[in-house]
Design an enzyme around this catalytic site. Structure first.
Site, PDB file in Angstrom:
ATOM      1  N   SER A 119     -11.188 -13.743  17.850  1.00  0.00           N
ATOM      2  CA  SER A 119     -11.653 -14.117  19.190  1.00  0.00           C
ATOM      3  C   SER A 119     -11.578 -15.625  19.385  1.00  0.00           C
ATOM      4  CB  SER A 119     -13.106 -13.657  19.321  1.00  0.00           C
ATOM      5  OG  SER A 119     -13.727 -14.292  20.396  1.00  0.00           O
TER       6      SER A 119
ATOM      7  N   TYR B 121     -22.165 -13.296  15.811  1.00  0.00           N
ATOM      8  CA  TYR B 121     -20.887 -12.650  16.154  1.00  0.00           C
ATOM      9  C   TYR B 121     -19.714 -13.587  15.826  1.00  0.00           C
ATOM     10  CZ  TYR B 121     -16.959 -10.998  18.961  1.00  0.00           C
ATOM     11  OH  TYR B 121     -15.700 -10.600  19.363  1.00  0.00           O
TER      12      TYR B 121
ATOM     13  N   LYS C  74     -16.618 -13.328  12.891  1.00  0.00           N
ATOM     14  CA  LYS C  74     -15.166 -13.430  13.105  1.00  0.00           C
ATOM     15  C   LYS C  74     -14.583 -14.528  12.206  1.00  0.00           C
ATOM     16  CE  LYS C  74     -14.535 -10.257  16.250  1.00  0.00           C
ATOM     17  NZ  LYS C  74     -13.947  -8.985  15.840  1.00  0.00           N
TER      18      LYS C  74
END
Ligand code: NAD
Ligand code: UDP
Length: 337
Positions: free
Chosen positions: A124, A148, A152
């Site tokens: 992302s 989050y 990643k």
């Protein structure tokens, strides 16, 4: 060739299944359905007239994953399975790290056991943190501000290390910007369990009359109209980027890190106006306080993906809005009808 798609029932996974089947690949999908419905896979079969072998499993369950690899000779994996809500990741960091990192670890271990070493991973633009220069290139500094984002970043590092250790792995880390829109047919689209936080699902709910107005988070950013700017990309363009990445990985073992964005930045107000024009529906809004953790501007330099993968986004904002609206109107209750 047979491709395993983790998180295949989800938003991006289901659109990528369409492109994989259209490109002639055999597909197997796994999903624990924690944020999706398996009807999405039936819809993919309807669009493509193809077949999907589906297993409702959690990818952290290595034994279940092993059974899938025993039943199917998997040549490559596209790995979408993961939890993606930033605010929930702050409230439930253990769950997020366990699911995203634990799931990826289990997956690469089972892949290794079966000598399956081609992997496309959903990363992302969040890994760039608050980049101070635009457009964002792949070699910009990486950072994160929430679990989050850290998950990643950690997975990217994990995959880099797996590649570096040798053994013939071929890995793509694709950094998505803001996927929106839906398949042209209006048959599949975004339908998470519960209320999503993202902009487009909120715009759609307002246009449907389910919400009075859109809350625009922040009108005092240092941008031309004061609202935050993002790089919105059509989910079908994004899905096609995965096919191109897969081709490159099959061609030769390598590690690829690429932005998948359009290179165009649009503000929240641009999005409201584009949507109103495309749908003919008014989207009343009010400007409220900034959302914690949001950044002002984020858009990609997608030129590396063009050079390396021969891929670039083709759809403009009008298509993205029209396709999202078509999906919404045809499926007011998502896959539940
Ligand atoms: P999604 O929630 O629609 O799809 C993810 C799917 O994975 C869901 O169907 C969910 O049920 C499944 N899943 C989650 N954990 C699982 C587990 N442990 N085992 C099996 N299945 C599991 O989300 P999406 O928008 O399609 O995103 C796909 C991937 O792309 C995610 O990894 C996400 O972090 C990443 N990504 C998404 C965006 C975005 O804005 N949509 C942006 C950047 C990156
Ligand atoms: N946004 C908004 N109202 C909403 C949802 C989002 O103003 O109800 C804004 C958000 O502040 C951001 C942009 O829309 O500037 C895109 O948000 P989204 O959550 O879709 O993606 P993000 O880039 O934050 O991952």
């Amino acid at each position: 060739m047979k491709i395993l798609v983790t998180g295949g029932a989800g938003y991006i996974g289901s659109h990528t299944l369409v492109e994989l089947i259209d490109a002639g690949y055999e597909v197997v999908a796994v999903d624990n359905l924690c944020n999706s419905q398996k009807h999405s896979l039936k819809r993919v079969e309807k669009i493509t007239h193809g077949n999907i072998a589906f297993y409702q499993i959690d990818i952290r369950d290595k034994e279940a994953l092993t059974q899938v690899f025993k039943h199917h000779k998997i040549d490559a994996v596209m790995h979408f399975a993961g939890l993606k809500a930033v605010d929930k990741s702050v409230q439930k960091p253990i769950e997020y790290y366990d699911n995203n990192i634990g799931g990826t670890l289990a997956l690469v271990e089972v892949m290794q056991n079966f000598n399956c070493k081609i992997l496309v991973f959903s990363s992302s633009a969040t890994v760039y943190g608050d980049a101070h220069k635009m457009p964002i290139r792949e070699d910009f500094p990486l950072s994160a501000t929430n679990p989050y984002g850290y998950s990643k970043l950690m997975i990217e590092q994990l995959l880099q290390d797996v590649f570096q250790a040798g053994g013939g792995w071929s890995i793509a880390k694709l950094r998505y910007f803001n996927p929106i829109g839906a398949h042209k047919s209006g048959t599949i689209g975004e339908h998470p369990n519960g209320i999503p936080n993202n902009l487009m699902p909120h715009i759609l709910r307002v246009a449907m009359g389910e919400l009075d107005k859109l809350n625009i988070f922040g009108g005092d950013y240092n941008t031309p109209d004061g609202t935050a700017i993002r790089d919105y990309i059509h989910v079908v363009d994004l899905a096609k980027g995965h096919i191109q990445a897969l081709h490159a990985l099959i061609d030769k073992p390598q590690i690829i890190t690429a932005n998948l964005g359009t290179g165009n930045g649009y503000s929240v107000l641009d999005m409201v106006m584009a949507f109103e024009k495309a749908s003919g529906k008014p989207v009343p809004y009010q400007i409220t306080h900034r959302r914690k953790g949001d950044i002002a501007i984020c858009y990609a330099d997608p030129s590396y993906a063009y050079k390396k993968l021969n891929w670039k986004a083709k759809h403009g904002l009008k298509d993205m809005c029209q396709d999202a609206w078509r999906w919404q109107v045809k499926n007011p209750d998502g896959y539940l009808c």
